[in-house]
Scaffold this motif. Structure first.
Motif, short mmCIF file in Angstrom:
data_model
loop_
_atom_site.label_atom_id
_atom_site.label_comp_id
_atom_site.label_asym_id
_atom_site.label_seq_id
_atom_site.Cartn_x
_atom_site.Cartn_y
_atom_site.Cartn_z
N THR A 1 0.83 -1.19 0.00
CA THR A 1 0.00 0.00 0.00
C THR A 1 0.87 1.25 0.00
O THR A 1 1.83 1.34 0.75
CB THR A 1 -0.91 0.03 1.25
OG1 THR A 1 -0.10 0.04 2.43
CG2 THR A 1 -1.81 -1.19 1.30
N SER A 2 0.54 2.21 -0.86
CA SER A 2 1.24 3.49 -0.92
C SER A 2 2.73 3.26 -1.20
O SER A 2 3.08 2.78 -2.28
CB SER A 2 1.01 4.25 0.38
OG SER A 2 1.46 5.58 0.28
N MET A 3 3.62 3.55 -0.27
CA MET A 3 5.04 3.26 -0.47
C MET A 3 5.23 1.78 -0.77
O MET A 3 6.04 1.40 -1.64
CB MET A 3 5.86 3.66 0.75
CG MET A 3 7.35 3.38 0.62
SD MET A 3 8.30 3.81 2.10
CE MET A 3 7.83 2.45 3.19
N GLY A 4 4.50 0.92 -0.07
CA GLY A 4 4.57 -0.51 -0.34
C GLY A 4 4.11 -0.86 -1.74
O GLY A 4 4.59 -1.81 -2.36
N GLY A 5 3.15 -0.08 -2.26
CA GLY A 5 2.72 -0.26 -3.64
C GLY A 5 3.85 0.09 -4.60
O GLY A 5 4.11 -0.62 -5.58
N MET A 6 4.55 1.18 -4.30
CA MET A 6 5.69 1.57 -5.13
C MET A 6 6.79 0.52 -5.06
O MET A 6 7.43 0.19 -6.06
CB MET A 6 6.18 2.95 -4.71
CG MET A 6 5.21 4.06 -5.07
SD MET A 6 5.85 5.74 -4.77
CE MET A 6 5.44 5.94 -3.04
N HIS A 7 7.00 -0.04 -3.87
CA HIS A 7 7.98 -1.11 -3.73
C HIS A 7 7.58 -2.34 -4.56
O HIS A 7 8.45 -3.08 -5.04
CB HIS A 7 8.12 -1.51 -2.27
CG HIS A 7 8.86 -0.51 -1.44
ND1 HIS A 7 9.20 -0.72 -0.13
CD2 HIS A 7 9.34 0.73 -1.74
CE1 HIS A 7 9.84 0.33 0.35
NE2 HIS A 7 9.94 1.22 -0.62
N SER A 8 6.28 -2.56 -4.72
CA SER A 8 5.82 -3.70 -5.52
C SER A 8 6.28 -3.57 -6.97
O SER A 8 6.69 -4.55 -7.59
CB SER A 8 4.29 -3.80 -5.46
OG SER A 8 3.84 -4.02 -4.15
N TRP A 9 6.20 -2.36 -7.51
CA TRP A 9 6.70 -2.14 -8.87
C TRP A 9 8.21 -2.43 -8.94
O TRP A 9 8.67 -3.08 -9.89
CB TRP A 9 6.46 -0.69 -9.29
CG TRP A 9 5.03 -0.27 -9.40
CD1 TRP A 9 4.30 0.41 -8.48
CD2 TRP A 9 4.15 -0.48 -10.52
NE1 TRP A 9 3.03 0.64 -8.94
CE2 TRP A 9 2.92 0.10 -10.18
CE3 TRP A 9 4.29 -1.10 -11.76
CZ2 TRP A 9 1.83 0.08 -11.05
CZ3 TRP A 9 3.21 -1.12 -12.63
CH2 TRP A 9 2.00 -0.54 -12.27
N VAL A 10 8.96 -1.96 -7.93
CA VAL A 10 10.40 -2.18 -7.91
C VAL A 10 10.73 -3.67 -7.82
O VAL A 10 11.62 -4.17 -8.51
CB VAL A 10 11.06 -1.40 -6.75
CG1 VAL A 10 12.56 -1.68 -6.71
CG2 VAL A 10 10.81 0.10 -6.89
N TRP A 11 10.00 -4.40 -6.97
CA TRP A 11 10.17 -5.85 -6.90
C TRP A 11 9.93 -6.48 -8.27
O TRP A 11 10.67 -7.38 -8.69
CB TRP A 11 9.17 -6.44 -5.89
CG TRP A 11 9.69 -6.59 -4.51
CD1 TRP A 11 9.58 -5.69 -3.49
CD2 TRP A 11 10.39 -7.72 -3.97
NE1 TRP A 11 10.18 -6.18 -2.35
CE2 TRP A 11 10.68 -7.41 -2.62
CE3 TRP A 11 10.80 -8.94 -4.49
CZ2 TRP A 11 11.36 -8.30 -1.78
CZ3 TRP A 11 11.48 -9.83 -3.66
CH2 TRP A 11 11.75 -9.51 -2.33
N GLY A 12 8.90 -6.01 -8.96
CA GLY A 12 8.52 -6.62 -10.24
C GLY A 12 9.61 -6.59 -11.29
O GLY A 12 9.80 -7.57 -12.02
N TYR A 13 10.33 -5.45 -11.39
CA TYR A 13 11.37 -5.38 -12.42
C TYR A 13 12.76 -5.74 -11.89
O TYR A 13 13.64 -6.11 -12.67
CB TYR A 13 11.38 -4.02 -13.12
CG TYR A 13 11.80 -2.83 -12.29
CD1 TYR A 13 13.13 -2.58 -11.98
CD2 TYR A 13 10.86 -1.90 -11.86
CE1 TYR A 13 13.51 -1.48 -11.24
CE2 TYR A 13 11.22 -0.78 -11.11
CZ TYR A 13 12.55 -0.57 -10.81
OH TYR A 13 12.92 0.53 -10.08
#
Length: 351
Positions: A150-162
Motif C-alpha cells: 500500500t502506498s510506499m509498499g505499492g511503489m515497492h511492488s513495482w520495484v520488486w517486479g522489475y
C-alpha cells in the motif's frame, strides 16, 4: 503517504498466531555508497511456508506498508480481519504471510535509534534489496506467490517486479504510480522536510525533544494529501467538528512520529522511477487506485499510459463511493478484494 493504525483494534488471529522476529545484516551497503553495520530488519509472519514439487516455496505472500507505517498496519480488523481468516482470500492456514518493517520504519533500524541525520540516506532500492535478503537469507523464501503493498509498499511492488522478475507469481500495487515522484507529490514531501528543518529546535537532528513547531507544520501539510474530502465533510460537517477533528488527527500523528525518521522516510523516494523498467516485469500485475486519492489523482493520466508497458498489466480505478477513503482506500480489502481474488485465481498453477 502517512500510514498509521487509526484504532487500536486488532484482528483476532489466534490460529495461526502472528510471530515477530528480527534479522541482522552484519554489513549493508547502501546505494548512496554509505554502509551500516548490524542493520536490523523487523518482521511478522503468519502461517507456515510450503514447498511445491520443484522444491521452491509456493505459498509466501509479501505485504509492504506505507510511508511512516509498519507491518503492524496490516494486523488491524479492517485488513487482517477481511483477508487472513479461515476461508478468506489470504487464509493464513494456507498462505505464509510476511509483513515487513522497512528500513527506517517500525522496529527496524532507523535514524531515531541513535545516528539521527548521520544515518545512511536510504532509498526504495535499498529497502527492496534489504527485504529480499531477509526473505532469501533468513526466512529461506525463494519464491513469492504474491507481492503486494500500500502506498510506499505499492511503489515497492513495482520495484520488486522489475528487479526480481522471476521471483513472484503475481503483483498487486495499491495506491501508487510507477513514475518518478514529481509535481505536487514531490512538493508536498519536500515541504514537509523543509518545515521540520526550518524549526530552530530541530538542531540538525540533535534535538532532545521533538521540534514541535516544524513537525506539526509538516504533519498538517500532509494530512490533506491522504484524506478524503467526502469523508471529512461527512464526519465534520460543522466548523467546530472540523477543528476538533484536525486537532485530534494532529495529536495522533505527533504522538507516534519522529522528525528525523519522517525526513528520511519522505526523502527515500527521491530517485524512485519504475517507468523505464516496466517492460521487465513478467508476473501478471493488477494496479489499483481510488478516484479520490489526492496523492495519485486520476486526472494525471499517468497509469493509463504506463500500464501499457507491462506485458501482463491491468489498471483498476475505483470510483468514489461512501466506502472509499481517499488514499486510505488501499487498506480496505472489502472494496478491492474481488480484484485480488481474480488475480489469485488467474495465476494459480495450472491455469
Amino acid at each position: 503517504m502517512l500510514m498509521l493504525l487509526v484504532s487500536g483494534t486488532y484482528a483476532q488471529l489466534n490460529d495461526p498466531t502472528p510471530v515477530e522476529g528480527d534479522y541482522i545484516i552484519k554489513k549493508f551497503d547502501f546505494k548512496s555508497g554509505e554502509s551500516l553495520n548490524n542493520l536490523s530488519l523487523h518482521y511478522t509472519t503468519i502461517g507456515k511456508a510450503n514447498k511445491g514439487k520443484d522444491g521452491k516455496v509456493n505459498n509466501a505472500v509479501l505485504i509492504m506498508h506505507g510511508t511512516t507505517g509498519s507491518g503492524n498496519n496490516f494486523l488491524g480488523e479492517q485488513f487482517a480481519g477481511n483477508l487472513f481468516g479461515p476461508g478468506q482470500l489470504l487464509d493464513a492456514t494456507k498462505y505464509f504471510i510476511i509483513l515487513t518493517d522497512d528500513i527506517g520504519h517500525g522496529k527496524s533500524s532507523k535514524p531515531s535509534d541513535q545516528l539521527h541525520m548521520r544515518f545512511p540516506k536510504y532509498t526504495y532500492d535499498d529497502m527492496v534489496l534489504a527485504n529480499h535478503m531477509l526473505l532469501t537469507e533468513h526466512l529461506k523464501v525463494d519464491h513469492l506467490r504474491l507481492v503486494m503493498g500500500t502506498s510506499m509498499g505499492g511503489m515497492h511492488s513495482w520495484v520488486w517486479g522489475y528487479t526480481y522478475p522471476n521471483f513472484m507469481d503475481a503483483l498487486m500495487p495499491l495506491a501508487s504510480l510507477p513514475v518518478e515522484i514529481a509535481g505536487r507529490n514531490r512538493m508536498q514531501r519536500k515541504m514537509a522536510i523543509d518545515l521540520i528543518q526550518m524549526d530552530p529546535e530541530f538542531k540538525n537532528g540533535e534535538y532532545k525533544e521533538q521540534p514541535k513547531l516544524g513537525l506539526s507544520a509538516a504533519i498538517l501539510s500532509l494530512m490533506f494529501m491522504v484524506s478524503s474530502p467526502l469523508q471529512q465533510q461527512k464526519t465534520a460537517p460543522t466548523r467546530a467538528l472540523a477543528e476538533t477533528m484536525m486537532q485530534k488527527t494532529l495529536q495522533r500523528y505527533q504522538s507516534s512520529l519522529d522528525a528525523n525518521d519522517l525526513i528520511y522516510a519522505f526523502d527515500s523516494s527521491r530517485d524512485y522511477n519504475p517507468a523505464p523498467h516496466l517492460s521487465k516485469i513478467k508476473a501478471p500485475l493488477v494496479a489499483i487506485n481510488s478516484a479520490d486519492d489526492q496523492v495519485n489523482p486520476p486526472e494525471l493520466g499517468v497509469m493509463e499510459r504506463e500500464i501499457t508497458k507491462v506485458k501482463d498489466g491491468k489498471y483498476i480505478l475505483l470510483p468514489i463511493t461512501d466506502d472509499t477513503r481517499g488514499h486510505g482506500t488501499h487498506s480496505n480489502p472489502k472494496i478491492w478484494g474481488k480484484y485480488l481474488k481474480e488475480l489469485l485465481t488467474r495465476t494459480e498453477k495450472g491455469n
